[in-house]
Design a protein around this motif. Structure first.
Motif, short mmCIF file in Angstrom:
data_model
loop_
_atom_site.label_atom_id
_atom_site.label_comp_id
_atom_site.label_asym_id
_atom_site.label_seq_id
_atom_site.Cartn_x
_atom_site.Cartn_y
_atom_site.Cartn_z
N TYR A 307 -23.82 -42.88 19.62
CA TYR A 307 -23.51 -41.62 20.32
C TYR A 307 -22.01 -41.35 20.31
N ALA A 308 -21.69 -40.10 20.56
CA ALA A 308 -20.30 -39.67 20.71
C ALA A 308 -20.24 -38.59 21.78
N VAL A 309 -19.12 -38.52 22.48
CA VAL A 309 -18.94 -37.51 23.53
C VAL A 309 -17.70 -36.69 23.24
N ALA A 310 -17.76 -35.42 23.63
CA ALA A 310 -16.62 -34.52 23.50
C ALA A 310 -16.45 -33.78 24.82
N GLY A 311 -15.58 -34.33 25.68
CA GLY A 311 -15.32 -33.71 26.97
C GLY A 311 -16.52 -33.71 27.90
N GLN A 312 -17.45 -34.61 27.73
CA GLN A 312 -18.68 -34.62 28.51
C GLN A 312 -18.43 -35.07 29.95
N VAL A 313 -18.81 -34.21 30.90
CA VAL A 313 -18.76 -34.53 32.33
C VAL A 313 -20.02 -33.95 32.97
N PRO A 314 -20.81 -34.79 33.65
CA PRO A 314 -20.68 -36.24 33.79
C PRO A 314 -21.11 -36.95 32.51
N LYS A 330 -15.09 -41.54 25.00
CA LYS A 330 -14.02 -40.58 25.21
C LYS A 330 -13.95 -39.63 24.03
N GLY A 331 -13.35 -38.48 24.25
CA GLY A 331 -13.19 -37.46 23.22
C GLY A 331 -12.92 -36.11 23.86
N ARG A 332 -12.05 -35.34 23.26
CA ARG A 332 -11.67 -34.05 23.82
C ARG A 332 -12.77 -33.01 23.64
N PRO A 333 -12.76 -31.97 24.50
CA PRO A 333 -13.74 -30.88 24.32
C PRO A 333 -13.56 -30.20 22.97
N LEU A 334 -14.59 -29.53 22.53
CA LEU A 334 -14.57 -28.83 21.25
C LEU A 334 -13.96 -27.44 21.41
N ARG A 345 -19.85 -44.66 19.58
CA ARG A 345 -20.11 -45.93 20.24
C ARG A 345 -21.57 -46.32 20.07
N HIS A 346 -21.84 -47.59 20.30
CA HIS A 346 -23.18 -48.12 20.09
C HIS A 346 -23.65 -48.86 21.33
N CYS A 347 -24.93 -48.80 21.55
CA CYS A 347 -25.51 -49.45 22.71
C CYS A 347 -26.87 -50.02 22.32
N THR A 348 -27.06 -51.31 22.56
CA THR A 348 -28.36 -51.93 22.29
C THR A 348 -29.33 -51.58 23.41
N LEU A 349 -30.53 -51.17 23.03
CA LEU A 349 -31.52 -50.70 23.99
C LEU A 349 -32.57 -51.77 24.25
N PRO A 350 -32.97 -51.95 25.50
CA PRO A 350 -34.06 -52.88 25.79
C PRO A 350 -35.40 -52.27 25.40
N SER A 351 -36.47 -52.99 25.68
CA SER A 351 -37.80 -52.49 25.31
C SER A 351 -38.21 -51.28 26.13
#
Length: 419
Positions: A307-314, A330-334, A345-351
């Motif tokens: 995933y990636a974020v661009a100014g995402q709140v929350p 992190k990342g600035r708004p578009l 970024r990467h995140c390992t997901l449980p079952s």
């Protein structure tokens, strides 16, 4: 019956000059008077005011010759040889309510004057009239009041016409907005939607106006990748909704140019390419619009979130058996900067997991400062276990009549048997 026409001459009296100006475009007046001295005195004053005077000496003839379209004013004696002046007043008012009537009465007819005023007389003169100035003042008051009434009526008619035009324009805008809303709804994906490997995507989108500046989309790429995004365009209404359509169009255009999310080793580049493309689109259009965005891909086979974020709140929240926590990024708004510093970024997901993403309008439903609102929201997400319906009920999204901002909640979930 005699008709006398005369042209108003300049007068040394300021009142006479003002009365002539007030009489303005009026040229016709009906004078009903049988007493010759009074008739001549009133007639003389009226012709100086610029009126063409139609002169009669009895009520029957007066009623017969009265022309609502031709007589701008009626002056009548209350004591006539054939009928009462009050009856003349009634008949004139019955023929044209708007025609002003001035009555002439002696001192002994004061009670009749009161009755005449009740019947709609505009003013009265007591005989014998002292001088022409008294007549001038009375007629001036009446004509000025008539001018004001005519202007008010014209303004009222103009206002009613403009209100009608405005009402029709508003109805047209509402129809256009409703058509736009239906089109925007048509562009949104089905909710909920079930993908292979037990992944479910669902959302709730409540616009603050007819159209929303929030937009979401998701889809299956190949057999293992589920891609999705939530975008929140600044502002409200039509302009922001059009930008959401532009963003969807741009992503679809990119999909036609090359296959996105088809290979594991290109997913990260695909995510940043999407952000860079939309950023360039917003800057290039000069619409003075910017947007926050969360875009991601779930690899159902490797059970990993990219995933990636661009100014995402929350920030998006991930719910597992250990509870709910915010994702990092992190990342600035578009649309504001040529370089946004976006990172994948990467995140390992449980079952078993839930992913909850909200537009910033959700924070408007909570109390406190930003940190307090985010803390409340995370608690609600945790208590709801990331279930969309439960979270919406806690936030009262489905029961509120209106919202200060567009409200969007996107959830993804997966439940697999534990390894």
């Amino acid at each position: 019956m005699n008709t006398i026409s005369d042209t108003a001459k300049a007068s040394s009296s300021d009142d006479t000059a003002g009365a002539s100006k007030s009489a303005g475009g009026r040229h016709s007046l009906l004078l009903i008077e049988s007493d010759q001295p009074c008739r001549e005195q009133v007639q003389k004053a009226l012709t100086k005011l610029g009126y063409t005077v139609t002169l009669v000496d009895n009520g029957v003839e007066a009623i017969g010759c009265f022309d609502p379209a031709g007589h701008d004013l009626v002056v009548t004696d209350l004591h006539l040889p054939d009928m009462g002046g009050l009856e003349v007043l009634r008949k004139v008012k019955a023929m044209c309510e708007e025609t002003p009537v001035v009555v002439l009465a002696s001192n002994s007819e004061v009670s009749d004057v009161v009755q005449a005023l009740r019947l709609g007389a505009s003013d009265y003169l007591l005989k014998p009239v002292a001088d022409e100035d008294v007549i001038t003042h009375a007629i001036t008051r009446v004509t000025e009041a008539q001018d004001l009434a005519r202007e008010n009526r014209a303004y009222r008619e103009q206002l009613e016409a403009r209100n009608q035009e405005l009402h029709e324009h508003i109805e047209l805008l509402q129809r256009d907005h409703e058509a736009g809303r239906q089109l925007q709804q048509h562009l949104l994906p089905r909710s909920p939607y079930h993908y292979p490997a037990g992944i479910e995507a669902a959302y709730r989108l409540q616009p603050s106006l007819y159209l929303s500046g929030d937009f979401i989309d998701y889809g299956l790429f190949g057999e293992r990748f589920v891609g999705f995004y939530l975008v929140d365009v600044s502002g409200h209404g039509v302009s922001s909704a059009l930008v959401t359509a532009l963003i969807k169009h741009s992503i679809m255009h990119l999909l036609r140019e090359r296959p996105l999310f088809s290979q594991l080793n290109t997913i990260d580049k695909d995510l940043t390419d999407i952000l860079e493309m939309i950023n360039a689109e917003l800057i290039g259009t000069s619409l003075d619009k910017h947007a926050s965005m969360f875009v991601g891909v779930v690899d159902s086979r490797a059970r990993q979130l990219h995933y990636a974020v661009a100014g995402q709140v929350p920030m998006p929240a991930l719910v597992t058996s250990e509870g709910a926590h915010w994702l990092t990024g992190k990342g600035r708004p578009l649309g504001l900067f040529h370089r946004g510093g976006w990172e994948v970024r990467h995140c390992t997901l449980p079952s078993s997991w839930r992913l909850v993403t909200c537009s910033d309008g959700v924070l408007e439903l909570l109390d406190g400062d930003l940190l307090q609102k985010e803390a409340q929201l995370l608690q609600m997400i945790d208590r709801s276990r990331g279930d969309l319906d439960s979270l919406c009920a806690a936030l009262k999204v489905d029961t509120a009549e209106s919202f200060p901002d567009d409200i969007t909640i996107l959830t993804l979930r997966q439940d697999l048997a534990a390894d």
